[in-house]
Design a protein around this motif. Structure first.
Motif, PDB file in Angstrom:
ATOM      1  N   ASN A  43      53.739  41.741  46.943  1.00 53.04           N
ATOM      2  CA  ASN A  43      54.175  43.067  46.497  1.00 53.04           C
ATOM      3  C   ASN A  43      53.342  43.481  45.284  1.00 53.04           C
ATOM      4  O   ASN A  43      53.639  43.142  44.141  1.00 53.04           O
ATOM      5  CB  ASN A  43      55.670  43.028  46.131  1.00 53.04           C
ATOM      6  CG  ASN A  43      56.253  44.399  45.847  1.00 53.04           C
ATOM      7  OD1 ASN A  43      55.602  45.247  45.228  1.00 53.04           O
ATOM      8  ND2 ASN A  43      57.483  44.631  46.253  1.00 53.04           N
ATOM      9  N   ASP A  44      52.271  44.227  45.537  1.00 52.28           N
ATOM     10  CA  ASP A  44      51.329  44.591  44.478  1.00 52.28           C
ATOM     11  C   ASP A  44      51.995  45.365  43.346  1.00 52.28           C
ATOM     12  O   ASP A  44      51.680  45.164  42.168  1.00 52.28           O
ATOM     13  CB  ASP A  44      50.173  45.429  45.056  1.00 52.28           C
ATOM     14  CG  ASP A  44      49.330  44.659  46.049  1.00 52.28           C
ATOM     15  OD1 ASP A  44      49.345  43.411  45.982  1.00 52.28           O
ATOM     16  OD2 ASP A  44      48.683  45.292  46.902  1.00 52.28           O
ATOM     17  N   TYR A  45      52.917  46.247  43.696  1.00 50.44           N
ATOM     18  CA  TYR A  45      53.579  47.049  42.674  1.00 50.44           C
ATOM     19  C   TYR A  45      54.443  46.166  41.767  1.00 50.44           C
ATOM     20  O   TYR A  45      54.438  46.326  40.548  1.00 50.44           O
ATOM     21  CB  TYR A  45      54.430  48.140  43.324  1.00 50.44           C
ATOM     22  CG  TYR A  45      55.159  49.009  42.326  1.00 50.44           C
ATOM     23  CD1 TYR A  45      54.467  49.806  41.419  1.00 50.44           C
ATOM     24  CD2 TYR A  45      56.553  49.031  42.291  1.00 50.44           C
ATOM     25  CE1 TYR A  45      55.136  50.598  40.490  1.00 50.44           C
ATOM     26  CE2 TYR A  45      57.237  49.828  41.384  1.00 50.44           C
ATOM     27  CZ  TYR A  45      56.525  50.604  40.476  1.00 50.44           C
ATOM     28  OH  TYR A  45      57.193  51.382  39.559  1.00 50.44           O
ATOM     29  N   LEU A  46      55.156  45.219  42.357  1.00 47.63           N
ATOM     30  CA  LEU A  46      55.966  44.296  41.561  1.00 47.63           C
ATOM     31  C   LEU A  46      55.084  43.479  40.623  1.00 47.63           C
ATOM     32  O   LEU A  46      55.410  43.329  39.431  1.00 47.63           O
ATOM     33  CB  LEU A  46      56.755  43.360  42.482  1.00 47.63           C
ATOM     34  CG  LEU A  46      57.508  42.215  41.796  1.00 47.63           C
ATOM     35  CD1 LEU A  46      58.544  42.753  40.823  1.00 47.63           C
ATOM     36  CD2 LEU A  46      58.139  41.287  42.829  1.00 47.63           C
ATOM     37  N   ILE A  47      53.984  42.955  41.117  1.00 48.06           N
ATOM     38  CA  ILE A  47      53.087  42.152  40.280  1.00 48.06           C
ATOM     39  C   ILE A  47      52.526  42.995  39.135  1.00 48.06           C
ATOM     40  O   ILE A  47      52.442  42.541  37.989  1.00 48.06           O
ATOM     41  CB  ILE A  47      51.944  41.540  41.119  1.00 48.06           C
ATOM     42  CG1 ILE A  47      52.510  40.651  42.232  1.00 48.06           C
ATOM     43  CG2 ILE A  47      50.991  40.757  40.224  1.00 48.06           C
ATOM     44  CD1 ILE A  47      53.382  39.513  41.757  1.00 48.06           C
ATOM     45  N   ASP A  48      52.160  44.236  39.435  1.00 48.09           N
ATOM     46  CA  ASP A  48      51.656  45.136  38.384  1.00 48.09           C
ATOM     47  C   ASP A  48      52.714  45.349  37.299  1.00 48.09           C
ATOM     48  O   ASP A  48      52.411  45.314  36.098  1.00 48.09           O
ATOM     49  CB  ASP A  48      51.262  46.489  38.987  1.00 48.09           C
ATOM     50  CG  ASP A  48      49.977  46.426  39.793  1.00 48.09           C
ATOM     51  OD1 ASP A  48      49.253  45.418  39.674  1.00 48.09           O
ATOM     52  OD2 ASP A  48      49.703  47.371  40.554  1.00 48.09           O
ATOM     53  N   ARG A  49      53.955  45.581  37.703  1.00 52.64           N
ATOM     54  CA  ARG A  49      55.025  45.810  36.726  1.00 52.64           C
ATOM     55  C   ARG A  49      55.319  44.540  35.920  1.00 52.64           C
ATOM     56  O   ARG A  49      55.611  44.597  34.727  1.00 52.64           O
ATOM     57  CB  ARG A  49      56.302  46.293  37.429  1.00 52.64           C
ATOM     58  CG  ARG A  49      56.175  47.643  38.118  1.00 52.64           C
ATOM     59  CD  ARG A  49      55.597  48.701  37.201  1.00 52.64           C
ATOM     60  NE  ARG A  49      56.453  48.931  36.026  1.00 52.64           N
ATOM     61  CZ  ARG A  49      56.041  49.550  34.931  1.00 52.64           C
ATOM     62  NH1 ARG A  49      54.778  49.966  34.823  1.00 52.64           N
ATOM     63  NH2 ARG A  49      56.878  49.732  33.917  1.00 52.64           N
ATOM     64  N   MET A  50      55.227  43.392  36.566  1.00 55.31           N
ATOM     65  CA  MET A  50      55.416  42.127  35.855  1.00 55.31           C
ATOM     66  C   MET A  50      54.342  41.927  34.800  1.00 55.31           C
ATOM     67  O   MET A  50      54.625  41.480  33.682  1.00 55.31           O
ATOM     68  CB  MET A  50      55.411  40.954  36.843  1.00 55.31           C
ATOM     69  CG  MET A  50      56.699  40.826  37.648  1.00 55.31           C
ATOM     70  SD  MET A  50      56.595  39.547  38.934  1.00 55.31           S
ATOM     71  CE  MET A  50      56.239  38.086  37.952  1.00 55.31           C
ATOM     72  N   MET A  51      53.096  42.280  35.124  1.00 57.29           N
ATOM     73  CA  MET A  51      52.010  42.131  34.155  1.00 57.29           C
ATOM     74  C   MET A  51      52.203  43.065  32.965  1.00 57.29           C
ATOM     75  O   MET A  51      51.933  42.695  31.819  1.00 57.29           O
ATOM     76  CB  MET A  51      50.653  42.376  34.836  1.00 57.29           C
ATOM     77  CG  MET A  51      50.207  41.214  35.695  1.00 57.29           C
ATOM     78  SD  MET A  51      48.457  41.254  36.151  1.00 57.29           S
ATOM     79  CE  MET A  51      48.463  42.555  37.384  1.00 57.29           C
ATOM     80  N   VAL A  52      52.711  44.268  33.235  1.00 57.61           N
ATOM     81  CA  VAL A  52      52.975  45.215  32.152  1.00 57.61           C
ATOM     82  C   VAL A  52      54.016  44.645  31.190  1.00 57.61           C
ATOM     83  O   VAL A  52      53.842  44.654  29.971  1.00 57.61           O
ATOM     84  CB  VAL A  52      53.454  46.577  32.712  1.00 57.61           C
ATOM     85  CG1 VAL A  52      54.017  47.449  31.596  1.00 57.61           C
ATOM     86  CG2 VAL A  52      52.312  47.298  33.420  1.00 57.61           C
ATOM     87  N   HIS A  53      55.100  44.124  31.730  1.00 51.93           N
ATOM     88  CA  HIS A  53      56.194  43.624  30.889  1.00 51.93           C
ATOM     89  C   HIS A  53      55.881  42.271  30.254  1.00 51.93           C
ATOM     90  O   HIS A  53      56.320  41.997  29.136  1.00 51.93           O
ATOM     91  CB  HIS A  53      57.484  43.534  31.706  1.00 51.93           C
ATOM     92  CG  HIS A  53      58.035  44.858  32.121  1.00 51.93           C
ATOM     93  ND1 HIS A  53      58.465  45.808  31.212  1.00 51.93           N
ATOM     94  CD2 HIS A  53      58.205  45.418  33.353  1.00 51.93           C
ATOM     95  CE1 HIS A  53      58.877  46.880  31.853  1.00 51.93           C
ATOM     96  NE2 HIS A  53      58.724  46.674  33.151  1.00 51.93           N
ATOM     97  N   ALA A  54      55.110  41.444  30.958  1.00 53.58           N
ATOM     98  CA  ALA A  54      54.793  40.111  30.429  1.00 53.58           C
ATOM     99  C   ALA A  54      53.654  40.141  29.427  1.00 53.58           C
ATOM    100  O   ALA A  54      53.571  39.293  28.538  1.00 53.58           O
ATOM    101  CB  ALA A  54      54.442  39.163  31.572  1.00 53.58           C
ATOM    102  N   GLY A  55      52.766  41.134  29.566  1.00 58.14           N
ATOM    103  CA  GLY A  55      51.598  41.186  28.704  1.00 58.14           C
ATOM    104  C   GLY A  55      50.624  40.054  28.981  1.00 58.14           C
ATOM    105  O   GLY A  55      49.807  39.687  28.136  1.00 58.14           O
ATOM    106  N   ARG A  56      50.721  39.496  30.169  1.00 51.01           N
ATOM    107  CA  ARG A  56      49.856  38.400  30.586  1.00 51.01           C
ATOM    108  C   ARG A  56      49.481  38.579  32.044  1.00 51.01           C
ATOM    109  O   ARG A  56      50.176  39.269  32.791  1.00 51.01           O
ATOM    110  CB  ARG A  56      50.572  37.048  30.427  1.00 51.01           C
ATOM    111  CG  ARG A  56      50.629  36.508  29.018  1.00 51.01           C
ATOM    112  CD  ARG A  56      51.788  35.535  28.844  1.00 51.01           C
ATOM    113  NE  ARG A  56      53.067  36.249  28.793  1.00 51.01           N
ATOM    114  CZ  ARG A  56      54.243  35.643  28.717  1.00 51.01           C
ATOM    115  NH1 ARG A  56      54.299  34.338  28.718  1.00 51.01           N
ATOM    116  NH2 ARG A  56      55.354  36.352  28.661  1.00 51.01           N
ATOM    117  N   LYS A  57      48.411  37.926  32.447  1.00 47.69           N
ATOM    118  CA  LYS A  57      47.999  37.986  33.845  1.00 47.69           C
ATOM    119  C   LYS A  57      48.954  37.163  34.698  1.00 47.69           C
ATOM    120  O   LYS A  57      49.438  36.116  34.282  1.00 47.69           O
ATOM    121  CB  LYS A  57      46.567  37.445  33.989  1.00 47.69           C
ATOM    122  CG  LYS A  57      45.960  37.696  35.358  1.00 47.69           C
ATOM    123  CD  LYS A  57      44.516  37.228  35.383  1.00 47.69           C
ATOM    124  CE  LYS A  57      43.899  37.476  36.767  1.00 47.69           C
ATOM    125  NZ  LYS A  57      42.498  36.981  36.840  1.00 47.69           N
TER     126      LYS A  57
END
Length: 367
Positions: free
Chosen positions: A301-315
């Protein structure tokens, strides 16, 4: 223990039977040799899902569905062995998780559909099953168990987190020490993974899942709805904790929408659900865990991964980088766990599941 082991997983998404063949060296998972995913028919999937809620004639229905599932598991194992030209006598053990239909550790039980006698008879392979009950008897949550496997395959160069996004989501936090010794600090369910977004897109668009999160991406997360969702008591619980898919079901989502008292577009609701998943996962991972690996169906789920990176501040990194494809992790995990059960090893679950003591898990049905 050295040799080959099979693992079979049917997850909370109820989409397929995943079978993994792994090599074991000195009791550790060395590599994935083969992986096979055998999809459920719509009819069989519905038969399983119908047992996740209270209904009539449950004992009879459970027995029939379990036998049918176990026959399909046996077929999946035999197909993989035939494909790889491997003799069943070369397999140490098959670890079969079974299909979860109820998980109620607070009431002292968990139910995974599987008839190990059918599998052992049809494959000629010793089966380890019922992995969660013994931990619950010791006062644990019976879940998650994958943190033990995550530790085995982790990169020992730095502290890291593993995120498994299936129907539900769970995290594993692993510390690395200067002498390259790793230790599982914690492992627990964070809440919904794909279950709510799958339910919502099925309800509205009659699709089984949101391909790469495209529909969610077309919407805008609603802050008020998100705030209402985050009030759920589960999110306020401290680890160890686990949850079942019947908790985060369509009724749960409908209740949150009623509390909002305003109309939202269907895609905005989907976007908010994904936002909920991304926030509850990343909030569970402190900054000192510098690498975040992801596995399970949610990795697609590309959108979920993108949102996780935004909130985590990490790859966010796929476990494929470690040599273990995301879709294979859980099946491979139960292959390895089965070898440990067969060897009579104790499992260090006290700090993960909250059990009163470490100990053995799983039951054995001989070939």
């Amino acid at each position: 223990m050295n040799g080959l082991a099979l693992g079979v997983m049917t997850g909370t998404s109820v989409d397929a039977i995943d079978t993994a063949l792994i090599s074991i060296k000195e009791g550790k998972p060395l590599s994935l040799l083969s992986f096979f995913s055998n999809p459920f028919s719509k009819k069989q999937k519905q038969e399983i899902i119908s047992l996740q809620n209270i209904g009539g004639n449950e004992v009879h229905r459970c027995s029939l569905v379990s036998n049918k599932l176990s026959t399909k598991i046996s077929s999946s194992i035999n197909l993989l062995l035939k494909k790889e030209n491997i003799n069943r006598r070369d397999i140490l053990v098959a670890g079969i998780h079974g299909q979860t239909i109820r998980h109620k550790p607070e009431d002292g039980y968990t139910v995974q559909l599987c008839n190990p006698a059918i599998v052992a008879q049809a494959t000629g392979i010793t089966v380890v099953h019922d992995f969660r009950t013994r931990d619950i008897v010791r006062g644990g949550q019976g879940a998650p168990l994958t943190p033990l496997f995550h530790k085995e395959i982790s990169d020992t160069s730095e502290s890291c987190a593993f995120v498994n996004v299936g129907g539900l989501a769970n995290v594993t936090l692993i510390s690395n020490f200067s002498n390259k010794i790793t230790e599982v600090d914690s492992g627990f369910d964070t809440g919904p993974g794909n279950c709510l977004s799958d339910l919502w897109i099925t309800e509205v668009l009659k699709k089984p899942f949101d391909e790469r999160g495209g529909w969610a991406k077309s919407g805008i997360p609603n802050k008020k709805l998100l705030k209402i969702m985050l009030r759920d008591p589960f999110f306020k619980k401290n680890p160890p904790k686990s949850v079942s898919k019947e908790y985060f079901d369509l009724n749960w989502l409908t209740k949150q929408l009623k509390l909002l008292k305003i109309e939202l577009s269907d895609q905005d609701i989907q976007a908010t659900v994904v936002e909920l998943v991304s926030i509850t996962i990343t909030d569970a991972i402190p900054k000192r865990y510098t690498k975040i690996y992801v596995c399970g169906g949610g990795e697609k789920n590309d959108y979920l991964i993108d949102r996780m990176m935004v909130h985590a501040g990490r790859k966010i990194i796929s476990t494929a980088c470690l040599g273990w494809p995301p879709e294979s992790i859980e099946a491979a995990c139960f292959a390895w766990l089965a070898t440990k059960t067969l060897a009579g090893d104790d499992f260090p679950l006290k700090g993960i599941t909250g059990s009163r003591a470490n100990g053995k898990i799983g039951s054995i049905t001989l070939a």
